[in-house]
Scaffold this active site. Sequence first.
Site, mmCIF file in Angstrom:
data_model
loop_
_atom_site.group_PDB
_atom_site.id
_atom_site.type_symbol
_atom_site.label_atom_id
_atom_site.label_comp_id
_atom_site.label_asym_id
_atom_site.label_seq_id
_atom_site.Cartn_x
_atom_site.Cartn_y
_atom_site.Cartn_z
ATOM 1 N N CYS A 299 0.834 -1.211 0.000
ATOM 2 C CA CYS A 299 0.000 0.000 0.000
ATOM 3 C C CYS A 299 0.869 1.262 0.000
ATOM 4 O O CYS A 299 1.542 1.550 0.988
ATOM 5 C CB CYS A 299 -0.918 -0.053 1.224
ATOM 6 N N CYS B 205 0.117 3.832 2.713
ATOM 7 C CA CYS B 205 0.561 3.311 4.019
ATOM 8 C C CYS B 205 2.038 3.631 4.245
ATOM 9 O O CYS B 205 2.435 4.023 5.344
ATOM 10 C CB CYS B 205 0.351 1.799 4.094
#
Length: 119
Positions: free
Chosen positions: A39, A42
């Site tokens: 991600c 993230c």
Amino acid sequence: MAEEGQVIGCQTVESWNQQLQLANASKKLVVVDFTASWCGPCRIITPVLVDLAKKLPNVIFLKVDVDELNTVAQDWAVEAMPTFVFLKEGTIVDKVVGARKDELQQKIAFHSSALVQKA
């Protein structure tokens, strides 16, 4: 339990359950970061979280990789990454979905200073 001022990574369901139990017993605000290695957002927010953990020893930061602990992510109804869940004494008090640095910081500040209101 890990040292204050760091993000505690939970790699097993057992460590998640142990850290969550210790965190809830501490009566501190707990911020759980549901993340994934693939991600992009993230990875962008991780240094922010680490910095917040260093600045706010009165808040416990836990990190869960949804691919490593998919049953935990399912139990917590995590559908997007990153998702930040805010807990006080085991009760969900708030949530931020997405790498929204300002909202994350505001909600941590609010919940770490607010008194728990019991209904």
